[in-house]
Design a protein around this motif. Structure first.
Motif, PDB file in Angstrom:
ATOM      1  N   ARG A   1      -7.294   7.241  -9.615  1.00 21.21           N
ATOM      2  CA  ARG A   1      -8.620   7.843  -9.793  1.00 21.21           C
ATOM      3  C   ARG A   1      -9.315   8.020  -8.450  1.00 21.21           C
ATOM      4  O   ARG A   1      -9.892   9.081  -8.163  1.00 21.21           O
ATOM      5  N   ILE A   2      -9.259   6.994  -7.605  1.00 21.61           N
ATOM      6  CA  ILE A   2      -9.918   7.057  -6.295  1.00 21.61           C
ATOM      7  C   ILE A   2      -9.238   8.091  -5.406  1.00 21.61           C
ATOM      8  O   ILE A   2      -9.913   8.916  -4.764  1.00 21.61           O
ATOM      9  N   ALA A   3      -7.901   8.058  -5.352  1.00 20.78           N
ATOM     10  CA  ALA A   3      -7.172   9.006  -4.505  1.00 20.78           C
ATOM     11  C   ALA A   3      -7.443  10.438  -4.933  1.00 20.78           C
ATOM     12  O   ALA A   3      -7.634  11.331  -4.093  1.00 20.78           O
ATOM     13  N   ALA A   4      -7.478  10.662  -6.244  1.00 16.79           N
ATOM     14  CA  ALA A   4      -7.769  12.008  -6.746  1.00 16.79           C
ATOM     15  C   ALA A   4      -9.194  12.420  -6.387  1.00 16.79           C
ATOM     16  O   ALA A   4      -9.449  13.578  -6.003  1.00 16.79           O
TER      17      ALA A   4
ATOM     18  N   ARG B   1     -10.844 -13.077  -2.513  1.00 19.29           N
ATOM     19  CA  ARG B   1     -11.009 -12.246  -1.316  1.00 19.29           C
ATOM     20  C   ARG B   1      -9.907 -11.198  -1.243  1.00 19.29           C
ATOM     21  O   ARG B   1      -8.749 -11.464  -1.582  1.00 19.29           O
ATOM     22  N   TYR B   2     -10.302 -10.040  -0.762  1.00 17.74           N
ATOM     23  CA  TYR B   2      -9.357  -8.937  -0.587  1.00 17.74           C
ATOM     24  C   TYR B   2      -9.575  -8.368   0.810  1.00 17.74           C
ATOM     25  O   TYR B   2     -10.703  -8.250   1.278  1.00 17.74           O
ATOM     26  N   THR B   3      -8.493  -8.018   1.481  1.00 20.54           N
ATOM     27  CA  THR B   3      -8.608  -7.559   2.863  1.00 20.54           C
ATOM     28  C   THR B   3      -8.526  -6.043   2.960  1.00 20.54           C
ATOM     29  O   THR B   3      -7.859  -5.377   2.157  1.00 20.54           O
ATOM     30  N   ALA B   4      -9.212  -5.499   3.949  1.00 24.09           N
ATOM     31  CA  ALA B   4      -9.221  -4.059   4.216  1.00 24.09           C
ATOM     32  C   ALA B   4      -9.639  -3.879   5.668  1.00 24.09           C
ATOM     33  O   ALA B   4      -9.915  -4.852   6.389  1.00 24.09           O
ATOM     34  N   LYS B   5      -9.684  -2.625   6.111  1.00 21.99           N
ATOM     35  CA  LYS B   5     -10.196  -2.272   7.434  1.00 21.99           C
ATOM     36  C   LYS B   5     -11.429  -1.411   7.229  1.00 21.99           C
ATOM     37  O   LYS B   5     -11.357  -0.366   6.584  1.00 21.99           O
ATOM     38  N   PHE B   6     -12.549  -1.817   7.810  1.00 21.03           N
ATOM     39  CA  PHE B   6     -13.792  -1.092   7.556  1.00 21.03           C
ATOM     40  C   PHE B   6     -13.716   0.351   8.033  1.00 21.03           C
ATOM     41  O   PHE B   6     -14.324   1.235   7.439  1.00 21.03           O
ATOM     42  N   ASP B   7     -12.995   0.606   9.122  1.00 23.20           N
ATOM     43  CA  ASP B   7     -12.917   1.962   9.652  1.00 23.20           C
ATOM     44  C   ASP B   7     -11.747   2.760   9.062  1.00 23.20           C
ATOM     45  O   ASP B   7     -11.488   3.881   9.495  1.00 23.20           O
TER      46      ASP B   7
ATOM     47  N   ARG C   1     -14.584   0.866 -10.593  1.00 21.32           N
ATOM     48  CA  ARG C   1     -14.100  -0.113  -9.609  1.00 21.32           C
ATOM     49  C   ARG C   1     -14.129   0.463  -8.198  1.00 21.32           C
ATOM     50  O   ARG C   1     -14.385  -0.262  -7.235  1.00 21.32           O
ATOM     51  N   GLY C   2     -13.882   1.740  -8.062  1.00 19.03           N
ATOM     52  CA  GLY C   2     -13.996   2.349  -6.740  1.00 19.03           C
ATOM     53  C   GLY C   2     -15.400   2.210  -6.186  1.00 19.03           C
ATOM     54  O   GLY C   2     -15.600   1.973  -4.987  1.00 19.03           O
ATOM     55  N   THR C   3     -16.383   2.339  -7.069  1.00 21.93           N
ATOM     56  CA  THR C   3     -17.780   2.168  -6.648  1.00 21.93           C
ATOM     57  C   THR C   3     -18.056   0.723  -6.271  1.00 21.93           C
ATOM     58  O   THR C   3     -18.632   0.429  -5.214  1.00 21.93           O
TER      59      THR C   3
ATOM     60  N   VAL D   1     -11.045   3.770   5.426  1.00 25.04           N
ATOM     61  CA  VAL D   1     -11.534   3.715   4.050  1.00 25.04           C
ATOM     62  C   VAL D   1     -10.382   3.622   3.052  1.00 25.04           C
ATOM     63  O   VAL D   1     -10.459   2.891   2.060  1.00 25.04           O
ATOM     64  N   MET D   2      -9.295   4.334   3.320  1.00 22.93           N
ATOM     65  CA  MET D   2      -8.187   4.322   2.374  1.00 22.93           C
ATOM     66  C   MET D   2      -7.476   2.971   2.330  1.00 22.93           C
ATOM     67  O   MET D   2      -6.723   2.697   1.391  1.00 22.93           O
ATOM     68  N   SER D   3      -7.709   2.105   3.336  1.00 25.20           N
ATOM     69  CA  SER D   3      -7.097   0.778   3.300  1.00 25.20           C
ATOM     70  C   SER D   3      -7.639  -0.048   2.141  1.00 25.20           C
ATOM     71  O   SER D   3      -6.990  -1.008   1.696  1.00 25.20           O
ATOM     72  N   PHE D   4      -8.829   0.304   1.643  1.00 21.33           N
ATOM     73  CA  PHE D   4      -9.400  -0.409   0.512  1.00 21.33           C
ATOM     74  C   PHE D   4      -8.521  -0.252  -0.736  1.00 21.33           C
ATOM     75  O   PHE D   4      -8.579  -1.073  -1.653  1.00 21.33           O
ATOM     76  N   LEU D   5      -7.700   0.803  -0.779  1.00 24.63           N
ATOM     77  CA  LEU D   5      -6.829   1.020  -1.937  1.00 24.63           C
ATOM     78  C   LEU D   5      -5.756  -0.063  -2.060  1.00 24.63           C
ATOM     79  O   LEU D   5      -5.162  -0.213  -3.135  1.00 24.63           O
ATOM     80  N   ARG D   6      -5.493  -0.794  -0.991  1.00 25.69           N
ATOM     81  CA  ARG D   6      -4.466  -1.833  -1.043  1.00 25.69           C
ATOM     82  C   ARG D   6      -4.962  -3.113  -1.717  1.00 25.69           C
ATOM     83  O   ARG D   6      -4.168  -4.025  -1.965  1.00 25.69           O
ATOM     84  N   MET D   7      -6.257  -3.187  -2.027  1.00 28.75           N
ATOM     85  CA  MET D   7      -6.774  -4.410  -2.628  1.00 28.75           C
ATOM     86  C   MET D   7      -6.201  -4.589  -4.036  1.00 28.75           C
ATOM     87  O   MET D   7      -6.279  -3.666  -4.862  1.00 28.75           O
TER      88      MET D   7
END
Length: 407
Positions: free
Chosen positions: A73-76, A49-55, A116-118, A57-63
């Motif tokens: 790649r995602i940030a770019a 499990r990995y945590t993020a905030k649904f609202d 992986r971003g997808t 989107v950039m919080s997903f980068l912390r996974m």
């Protein structure tokens, strides 16, 4: 038993819902919205499990499942979208049509965010919202969300999203609302029209047609060309199901995350949501309810008993051991949510110019299913009806159309 079983939209999406927000403020109801932090768990195929905030989107980068190379790649990719031309409004069909070039969301996301971003951002995010494979969708909406991710903020009216309809009705003076009798047909009567419902004729000067598109096609069949009704009937819909699993006594009072989403679409279900965190009034004090939402493709091979069994298994997988639930309710819609496949926005938006004078179309299927899409399309239809000489701009098909002011 004290449970409120909602069967429609789950939340409002903050700054990307400008028309909804403007109307709620005008009605004096905006302050009643309850913020939802939507702390989220992404479940991998092996159970990690990995945590993020649904609202956020950039919080997903912390996974931690994302490598530094993935994150760069995602940030770019996000940075390029922020500066590139793209939709300025997430639910304006004409706006989305301009940036719908025929590519599907899966190929767009893999090109922009990588593999992986997808799998760990696009799939859980859009899978939760629309419950269909990414290759079935146009990328235009997600493109708009990526460009405006900083405006996202989730909230819910105290009695659920359906309360927005109640507020609209209460705040509309002189409204003659009739819900008990469906419209049988619409016929042209000189310069006006006659709406027949329950055998009773109602003469009107103009009409806004806003039901499900197949119903709209039937009602307009004698008024428009066959090509127009075909566009409405060809509007794709998902097979949609969710199960509410209810407990009078909360089995997991310490569980923090309110949303669980699988990565990679490797399960039958696409989301589990704790109702006590999303809408506290939906459960009795000390109780809990889990909404389990299903992807469309597996439903083709599942009967209702299979769906319920899968939901109960999902609850145990996500939250842990629990007693037998006190209530289990299945909602299954063979035509659930409209699917905005590549080319959808332009096709649907072109319908506006094909209507005869005095006939206007609205509905959330013009710009993806959602509260903002429904409200925006309704205001657009009302603007066209009431102010044909108002400020205008070209529509996606080159015709001049009046647009509602966005605040």
């Amino acid at each position: 038993m004290g449970f409120s079983l909602g069967s429609g939209a789950l939340f409002l999406m903050g700054g990307i819902y400008p028309r909804t927000n403007a109307i709620l403020k005008e009605l004096g109801r905006y302050h009643e919205l309850i913020p939802w932090d939507a702390e989220t768990e992404i479940l991998d195929a092996d159970g990690r499990r990995y945590t993020a905030k649904f609202d956020q989107v950039m919080s997903f980068l912390r996974m931690p499942v994302l490598t530094w190379r993935d994150k760069l790649r995602i940030a770019a990719g996000v940075a390029r979208q922020l500066v590139a031309p793209g939709p300025k409004l997430c639910f304006d069909g004409a706006e989305l049509a301009r940036f719908d070039g025929g590519e599907n969301l899966e190929t767009w996301s893999r090109r922009v965010l990588g593999e992986r971003g997808t799998n760990y951002i696009t799939v859980p995010y859009m899978g939760f919202l629309y419950a269909v494979p990414m290759r079935w969708l146009s990328p235009a909406l997600f493109h708009a969300v990526v460009k405006q991710f900083y405006r996202l903020a989730l909230s819910v009216p105290p009695k659920g999203v359906g309360q927005v309809c109640d507020w609209l009705v209460e705040g509309t003076p002189g409204l003659d609302l009739r819900l008990a009798t469906p419209v049988d047909k619409i016929t042209q009567d000189g310069a006006g029209f006659t709406i027949t419902a329950g055998g009773e004729p109602h003469p009107v000067d103009a009409v806004i047609v806003a039901p499900e598109p197949g119903v709209a096609a039937d009602l307009l069949e004698d008024l428009v060309e066959p090509e127009s009704t075909k566009k409405l009937r060809d509007c794709l819909y998902s097979d949609y199901a969710h199960v509410q699993v209810c407990y009078q006594r909360n089995p997991w009072p310490q569980h923090r995350a309110s949303v669980a989403l699988p990565a990679n679409m490797d399960r039958d279900w696409g989301a589990c949501v704790l109702l006590s965190k999303r809408q506290p009034s939906a459960v009795p004090e000390g109780g809990e309810a889990v909404g389990v939402y299903f992807y469309t493709p597996p439903l083709e091979r599942m009967c209702d008993a299979d769906i319920v069994a899968s939901a109960l298994n999902a609850v145990l997988e996500v939250y842990g051991p629990a007693p037998e639930p006190d209530l289990v309710e299945l909602f299954h819609y063979r035509r659930g949510l409209s699917i905005a496949n590549p080319g959808h926005y332009g096709t649907l938006d072109s319908l506006h110019a094909e209507m005869p004078p005095g006939v206007y179309l609205a509905g959330d299927y013009f710009a993806h299913a959602g509260v903002e899409a429904a409200i925006f399309s309704g205001e657009l239809a009302a603007t066209r009806l009431n102010a044909p000489s108002a400020a205008r701009r070209p529509g996606a098909d080159g015709h001049q159309v009046a647009r509602p002011k966005v605040e």
